[in-house]
Scaffold this active site. Sequence first.
Site, short mmCIF file in Angstrom:
data_model
loop_
_atom_site.label_atom_id
_atom_site.label_comp_id
_atom_site.label_asym_id
_atom_site.label_seq_id
_atom_site.Cartn_x
_atom_site.Cartn_y
_atom_site.Cartn_z
N ASP A 250 4.66 -5.97 4.87
CA ASP A 250 5.56 -5.01 4.24
C ASP A 250 6.80 -5.81 3.51
OD1 ASP A 250 6.93 -2.63 3.47
OD2 ASP A 250 7.10 -1.83 5.21
C1 BGC Z 1 7.94 0.33 2.30
C2 BGC Z 1 6.51 0.28 2.20
C3 BGC Z 1 6.29 0.05 0.54
C4 BGC Z 1 6.82 -1.05 0.18
C5 BGC Z 1 6.67 -1.45 -1.40
C6 BGC Z 1 8.60 -0.76 1.78
O1 BGC Z 1 10.22 -0.68 2.02
O2 BGC Z 1 7.90 0.37 3.97
O3 BGC Z 1 5.95 1.59 2.48
O4 BGC Z 1 5.00 0.00 0.26
O5 BGC Z 1 8.42 -0.98 0.56
O6 BGC Z 1 7.60 -0.32 -2.07
#
Ligand code: BGC
Length: 702
Positions: A250
């Site tokens: 993540d």
């Molecule tokens: C989120 C993810 C997301 C990623 C990219 C993160 O803050 O938890 O679900 O895909 O950002 O935007």
Amino acid sequence: MTTTPFEAFDAAAIHEGNKALGFDHDAIAEQTHELLGRMTLAQKINEIRGLQPEPIEGLYYAGGDDELGIAAWKMVDGPRGARTGKATAFPVAIARAASFDVDLERRVGKAIGLETLAKGGNVLLAPCINLLRHPGWGRAQESYSEDTHLTGAMAVAFVSGAQNHVLTSPKHLALNNLENTRFDLTSDVDARTLHELYLPHFKRCVVEAQAASVMSAYNRVNGVYCGEHPELLTDTLRRRWDFKGFVESDWFLGVRSTSESIKAGLNIEMPFGKFFSDKKIAAAIEAGELTDEDIDTAAYWSLYQKVAWSIEEGSVAGDSGSIAVVESDAHLDLAREAARKSFVLLKNSSDVLPIDRRSTRRIAVVGDLADTVNLGDRGSSMVTSTKVITPLAGLQAEAGDCDLRFFATDADFAELGEFDVTIVIAGLTYLDEGEFIPSAQAESDGDDLARGGDRDSLNLPTDQRDLIERAAAASSRCVVVLQGGSAIVVSDWLASVDGLLMSWYGGCQGGAALAQVIFGDADPGGRLPVSIPRSEKDLMEWDTQALAVPHDLLHGYRWLDAHQSTAEFCFGYGLSYSAFELNDLQVQRNGDGFVVTVSVANTGSVRATAVPQLYVSVQNSQVMRVPTELKGFASLELDADETRLVQFQVADEELCFFDEAVDDFRLEAADYVFRAGQNLVELPLLRHWRFDGSAWSETRPG
Ligand code: BGC
């Protein structure tokens, strides 16, 4: 009665066109090894990290090498549409789960995949499949349900649909279900709960739909960060499930180390190489903490998927998407269909709905949310649409000769008594729930970043409750349409309203779909994918600032059932403009599982959507079992007086428990009661089977 049964989960149809299911893995492995053999260490390191913190036109780049002709990953959020510029904003995932319609979810996944492709993306950062351990979780709307089986079936359908066009990335592995403390939290869990409840839907995405990547979670599980969790990333994904995709972290705080992460099985650091930098990796190799082979393994899985999907620069996922598909009529129609099938009718006293346009003269529409673009949170799943139809616009367009008037929240409601019916649009917005991005600066700058976060309380905010109470008191008949991304406690004011419709965040066409349902051009096809308790006190303790959260087999309906607590509206509940009857439940052995059939009749007078549900209770077990669990469901439209046979498949694995002593699922000698009905608490049809340790028999033949 039509003789061909309706297949509740038609695997061949669900997986149609999923590219990953046609791969020749031996050939891909050979080509990948050959490619890896031609790469320098520096080139391999470059393959295992994102390019830069910020996206380029909505695309997060990772890996790629011009000299070698290896294209970059271009990753795009997310669960309710492609988050790059304008795109079709579908109803949020929990709304689509309320449709209990896997074919619909496959088509939505396919449409989002196609728009992602058209925007130049090749990896879709969806679906989000963390269970709602508690409905107050801020990101509940991005996910499907509190139930493993429903989540798994919807997720598989989404993945296979989207993988007609692009790779998918089910997220976040694992137990990412408290938003405010997600970067520090440890979700503590025993092996049985983990494998029985919190992982089966990830497994289905990987095993059945061959999801091409998986995103690891921010939080820790049993004290270990998910981005450096060998048990999740290697033992579970690779050894137990034979995962052939890559794991990306993540964003930003999803990686906390260099060697530990790479060795544990994290393959790509996103969105850039903070820990997977040349310098840090060189130092780790120098210190003997990492070997060249560790880098090979990480790069291998990214390259493997590039070879598999024939990812080349200029061509996206081996295809060329036309930009005309973005917000096309077909996708807007699909968004409208998804919205109308997601609406759950919870109360309908004296058939206040649907509103008959011929006999109704005056309709009042009340509340600022009626005239607000309210598509869900403003975190990473936010989608910007140019085609939004608000509830007010939708109702105005379909009101025919009725006199329809709008009353803002702060208007004088004295006149409402003169209207035949009042429709109050109330609920939550991105300020109340969603991905937690507490950025006062961004908000004051007018940026689209969210405050969001978890909800401390499941009640409506005071201003919304006041709105409902004031409108209900002044009206002759009052229908409340709720917007929101999870369970909302309604006990305080439910008795004072005649009708209640849960409309979630219904996407860009939600207002048009609402008009169809309100005026009876379509019936509300949804059922609850999350229990609505009478009071938040009926659920487990919920602390949105907790840093350690224990997980066990009980939450949601499992918790309510085990504590003999009656929900306000139980899991699977939802009314219809018609009525259905289920009859003749038959359960037969078939290979390593059961074939279950039940006949479903529309006994009312209009075409409507039936959602037959199948649950299993295990009795005389050696271990604690949850009282009843969902094992099958279907969504089918039936004409008035039509009857259809519905068929479910239940594999033995679904009836097993995870036995920590053998570190695997085990089918135990016990009694298995198959129960069919229209929601968790109305299951009139039963069939009893017993497994004696070697053979199955029906114990009380019907
Ligand atoms: C989120 C993810 C997301 C990623 C990219 C993160 O803050 O938890 O679900 O895909 O950002 O935007």
